[in-house]
Structure formats: C-alpha cells, structure tokens
Design a protein around this motif. Structure first.
Motif, PDB file in Angstrom:
ATOM      1  N   VAL A 145      47.881  28.964  19.486  1.00 55.70           N
ATOM      2  CA  VAL A 145      46.839  28.815  20.509  1.00 55.70           C
ATOM      3  C   VAL A 145      47.454  28.938  21.896  1.00 55.70           C
ATOM      4  CG1 VAL A 145      45.166  27.231  21.525  1.00 55.70           C
ATOM      5  CG2 VAL A 145      45.300  27.463  19.049  1.00 55.70           C
ATOM      6  N   SER A 146      48.609  28.296  22.103  1.00 52.24           N
ATOM      7  CA  SER A 146      49.279  28.360  23.401  1.00 52.24           C
ATOM      8  C   SER A 146      49.672  29.797  23.744  1.00 52.24           C
ATOM      9  CB  SER A 146      50.520  27.468  23.381  1.00 52.24           C
ATOM     10  OG  SER A 146      51.176  27.513  24.618  1.00 52.24           O
ATOM     11  N   THR A 147      50.202  30.523  22.770  1.00 51.69           N
ATOM     12  CA  THR A 147      50.579  31.918  22.993  1.00 51.69           C
ATOM     13  C   THR A 147      49.357  32.772  23.311  1.00 51.69           C
ATOM     14  OG1 THR A 147      52.480  31.693  21.517  1.00 51.69           O
ATOM     15  CG2 THR A 147      51.701  33.931  21.951  1.00 51.69           C
ATOM     16  N   MET A 148      48.282  32.596  22.537  1.00 55.92           N
ATOM     17  CA  MET A 148      47.055  33.364  22.781  1.00 55.92           C
ATOM     18  C   MET A 148      46.489  33.035  24.158  1.00 55.92           C
ATOM     19  SD  MET A 148      45.216  33.293  19.052  1.00 55.92           S
ATOM     20  CE  MET A 148      43.886  34.407  19.518  1.00 55.92           C
ATOM     21  N   HIS A 149      46.564  31.768  24.551  1.00 52.59           N
ATOM     22  CA  HIS A 149      46.078  31.324  25.867  1.00 52.59           C
ATOM     23  C   HIS A 149      46.870  32.027  26.971  1.00 52.59           C
ATOM     24  CE1 HIS A 149      46.629  28.491  29.296  1.00 52.59           C
ATOM     25  NE2 HIS A 149      45.316  28.569  29.284  1.00 52.59           N
ATOM     26  N   ASN A 150      48.198  31.979  26.871  1.00 53.49           N
ATOM     27  CA  ASN A 150      49.039  32.580  27.908  1.00 53.49           C
ATOM     28  C   ASN A 150      48.862  34.090  27.980  1.00 53.49           C
ATOM     29  OD1 ASN A 150      50.107  30.109  28.719  1.00 53.49           O
ATOM     30  ND2 ASN A 150      51.748  30.205  27.208  1.00 53.49           N
ATOM     31  N   ARG A 151      48.794  34.735  26.837  1.00 54.32           N
ATOM     32  CA  ARG A 151      48.583  36.191  26.824  1.00 54.32           C
ATOM     33  C   ARG A 151      47.192  36.547  27.339  1.00 54.32           C
ATOM     34  NH1 ARG A 151      51.331  37.635  20.963  1.00 54.32           N
ATOM     35  NH2 ARG A 151      53.474  37.361  21.665  1.00 54.32           N
ATOM     36  N   GLY A 152      46.214  35.714  27.012  1.00 50.35           N
ATOM     37  CA  GLY A 152      44.852  35.936  27.499  1.00 50.35           C
ATOM     38  C   GLY A 152      44.775  35.833  29.010  1.00 50.35           C
ATOM     39  N   LEU A 153      45.453  34.826  29.572  1.00 46.89           N
ATOM     40  CA  LEU A 153      45.471  34.687  31.033  1.00 46.89           C
ATOM     41  C   LEU A 153      46.141  35.886  31.695  1.00 46.89           C
ATOM     42  CD1 LEU A 153      46.335  30.931  31.695  1.00 46.89           C
ATOM     43  CD2 LEU A 153      44.131  32.083  31.944  1.00 46.89           C
ATOM     44  N   LYS A 154      47.231  36.341  31.076  1.00 46.12           N
ATOM     45  CA  LYS A 154      47.933  37.510  31.619  1.00 46.12           C
ATOM     46  C   LYS A 154      47.013  38.740  31.599  1.00 46.12           C
ATOM     47  CE  LYS A 154      52.157  40.183  31.122  1.00 46.12           C
ATOM     48  NZ  LYS A 154      53.377  40.405  30.353  1.00 46.12           N
ATOM     49  N   LYS A 155      46.304  38.938  30.484  1.00 42.97           N
ATOM     50  CA  LYS A 155      45.376  40.069  30.384  1.00 42.97           C
ATOM     51  C   LYS A 155      44.248  39.931  31.401  1.00 42.97           C
ATOM     52  CE  LYS A 155      46.029  41.315  25.546  1.00 42.97           C
ATOM     53  NZ  LYS A 155      45.398  41.362  24.218  1.00 42.97           N
ATOM     54  N   LEU A 156      43.712  38.706  31.553  1.00 40.91           N
ATOM     55  CA  LEU A 156      42.648  38.487  32.540  1.00 40.91           C
ATOM     56  C   LEU A 156      43.116  38.870  33.932  1.00 40.91           C
ATOM     57  CD1 LEU A 156      40.786  35.138  31.760  1.00 40.91           C
ATOM     58  CD2 LEU A 156      39.816  37.419  31.916  1.00 40.91           C
ATOM     59  N   LYS A 157      44.330  38.444  34.293  1.00 43.22           N
ATOM     60  CA  LYS A 157      44.871  38.781  35.613  1.00 43.22           C
ATOM     61  C   LYS A 157      44.987  40.291  35.778  1.00 43.22           C
ATOM     62  CE  LYS A 157      47.401  34.505  36.287  1.00 43.22           C
ATOM     63  NZ  LYS A 157      48.718  33.855  36.336  1.00 43.22           N
ATOM     64  N   GLU A 158      45.438  40.976  34.725  1.00 42.08           N
ATOM     65  CA  GLU A 158      45.554  42.437  34.778  1.00 42.08           C
ATOM     66  C   GLU A 158      44.178  43.074  34.950  1.00 42.08           C
ATOM     67  OE1 GLU A 158      47.539  43.682  31.206  1.00 42.08           O
ATOM     68  OE2 GLU A 158      49.385  42.608  31.720  1.00 42.08           O
ATOM     69  N   PHE A 159      43.216  42.622  34.159  1.00 37.37           N
ATOM     70  CA  PHE A 159      41.866  43.187  34.238  1.00 37.37           C
ATOM     71  C   PHE A 159      41.254  42.946  35.613  1.00 37.37           C
ATOM     72  CE2 PHE A 159      41.377  42.229  29.416  1.00 37.37           C
ATOM     73  CZ  PHE A 159      42.074  43.370  29.088  1.00 37.37           C
ATOM     74  N   LEU A 160      41.468  41.740  36.151  1.00 40.06           N
ATOM     75  CA  LEU A 160      40.898  41.419  37.453  1.00 40.06           C
ATOM     76  C   LEU A 160      41.592  42.204  38.577  1.00 40.06           C
ATOM     77  CD1 LEU A 160      40.348  37.584  37.030  1.00 40.06           C
ATOM     78  CD2 LEU A 160      38.599  39.365  37.089  1.00 40.06           C
ATOM     79  N   SER A 161      42.888  42.412  38.452  1.00 43.94           N
ATOM     80  CA  SER A 161      43.581  43.185  39.485  1.00 43.94           C
ATOM     81  C   SER A 161      43.185  44.656  39.422  1.00 43.94           C
ATOM     82  CB  SER A 161      45.095  43.024  39.377  1.00 43.94           C
ATOM     83  OG  SER A 161      45.581  43.636  38.212  1.00 43.94           O
ATOM     84  N   GLU A 162      42.891  45.166  38.210  1.00 39.46           N
ATOM     85  CA  GLU A 162      42.398  46.532  38.079  1.00 39.46           C
ATOM     86  C   GLU A 162      41.086  46.702  38.822  1.00 39.46           C
ATOM     87  OE1 GLU A 162      41.941  47.405  33.944  1.00 39.46           O
ATOM     88  OE2 GLU A 162      44.097  47.295  33.537  1.00 39.46           O
ATOM     89  N   SER A 163      40.252  45.657  38.753  1.00 39.69           N
ATOM     90  CA  SER A 163      38.951  45.742  39.425  1.00 39.69           C
ATOM     91  C   SER A 163      39.007  45.159  40.826  1.00 39.69           C
ATOM     92  CB  SER A 163      37.886  45.023  38.586  1.00 39.69           C
ATOM     93  OG  SER A 163      38.203  43.657  38.445  1.00 39.69           O
ATOM     94  N   ARG A 164      40.219  44.844  41.288  1.00 38.80           N
ATOM     95  CA  ARG A 164      40.474  44.321  42.647  1.00 38.80           C
ATOM     96  C   ARG A 164      39.758  43.010  42.922  1.00 38.80           C
ATOM     97  NH1 ARG A 164      39.993  50.029  43.816  1.00 38.80           N
ATOM     98  NH2 ARG A 164      42.076  50.825  44.231  1.00 38.80           N
ATOM     99  N   ILE A 165      39.703  42.159  41.908  1.00 39.24           N
ATOM    100  CA  ILE A 165      39.131  40.819  42.068  1.00 39.24           C
ATOM    101  C   ILE A 165      40.247  39.829  41.798  1.00 39.24           C
ATOM    102  CG2 ILE A 165      37.486  39.138  41.163  1.00 39.24           C
ATOM    103  CD1 ILE A 165      35.662  41.489  40.482  1.00 39.24           C
ATOM    104  N   SER A 166      40.402  38.847  42.677  1.00 40.65           N
ATOM    105  CA  SER A 166      41.479  37.861  42.482  1.00 40.65           C
ATOM    106  C   SER A 166      40.935  36.479  42.296  1.00 40.65           C
ATOM    107  CB  SER A 166      42.442  37.891  43.648  1.00 40.65           C
ATOM    108  OG  SER A 166      41.758  37.763  44.863  1.00 40.65           O
TER     109      SER A 166
END
Length: 166
Positions: A145-166
């Motif tokens: 769960v901890s690994t999925m959480h951390n990877r999910g946050l990393k992906k969210l940050k990537e997705f949000l930066s792609e769409s220029r939302i911080s």
C-alpha cells in the motif's frame, strides 16, 4: 445515533468513497442513494456489538458497489467481438462538468491512476486514513500500500505538471 445523525455523518464520506471508485457523478448519486435506502431498511437490525457504525455503513457501500458492477457486467461472446469496445466511464465528459480548472485537472489526473491506487489516494487524503488502516481495509500488505501510494503521488504530480496544474 439515530438514522438522521447517521445520514448526516456518513453521507459525504460514502458519497466520496463511491465517487472515487466509479468516477461518475450520476452513478455515484444512484449508488449512494441505494446505500442509504439499505441503511434505513436495516437500521433496526444494526448490532453495535458486532462492529462500529462506520464499518457497517461502509460494508453496505461495498456491497452496493459490487451489485453495481455485477449489473453492468455484459457477457461477451468472443466470436461477436469487434476491435473496439466502448469505455465504461467517460472521464472527459465528467471533467467537463467541473468548472474549477484546478479541480478539473486533479479529477482528470486521478482518473488516469489505476483503480486500487486511486482508492488508496482517496482513503489517505480525503478520509485521513493511515497506510496501516488502508492496508487492513483493502486486505493488502502495508508495504505494498505504501509503495502504491508513493508511486501514485509521483504519477499524479507528473500528470498535473503535464497539464500545468500544481
């Protein structure tokens, strides 16, 4: 706790729980309504000795979600399949319903995560559960769960930066 107090206390939690599982406002409203109809129908039979109110209400919500997915399941004949299958959820259409650009971006980013990861993120940040509690609830290893959480946050940050939302 009476039925009205239970509804007021748990409606937002159940609504959000279901929303982040189905990612569709209309279906969420239908399923949430079903949950609270079941709660009302079985309120008198609730036994506090068997567990807390929260667990009872969330178990009803889980069962309503299972029923929802069972009803949507379409038997497929492999001989009749064509190359295109329709998507179950119209994420772009749902995103159009959200007016706030930041929320819209977050919604789209969340929709790009896998189901389990999205549920982990929602339970952590929307309901304030700990990784340990999430692991118990999802019957998963705490480190997974901890690994999925951390990877999910990393992906969210990537997705949000792609769409220029911080």
């Amino acid at each position: 706790m009476n039925l009205e107090e239970m509804y007021e206390a748990y409606f937002p939690k159940i609504y959000n729980y279901i929303f982040y599982r189905v990612m569709n406002k209309h279906d969420t409203e239908d399923i949430t309504g079903t949950v609270f109809l079941r709660v009302a129908a079985h309120f008198e039979s609730y036994d506090p000795a068997k567990g807390g109110v929260s667990g009872w209400v969330f178990r009803i919500a889980e069962n309503a979600l299972i029923d929802f997915y069972r009803a949507k399941r379409v038997p497929l004949n492999i001989d009749d399949m064509d190359d295109t299958l329709p998507l179950g959820v119209d994420f772009e259409g749902e995103a159009q319903l959200i007016r706030d650009e930041t929320l819209k971006g977050l919604y789209v980013a969340l929709s790009r995560l896998g189901d389990k990861t999205r549920v982990i993120i929602a339970q952590k940040y929307f309901w304030g559960l700990t990784i340990r509690d999430i692991a118990k609830k999802m019957q998963m290893n705490e480190s997974t769960v901890s690994t999925m959480h951390n990877r999910g946050l990393k992906k969210l940050k990537e997705f949000l930066s792609e769409s220029r939302i911080s």
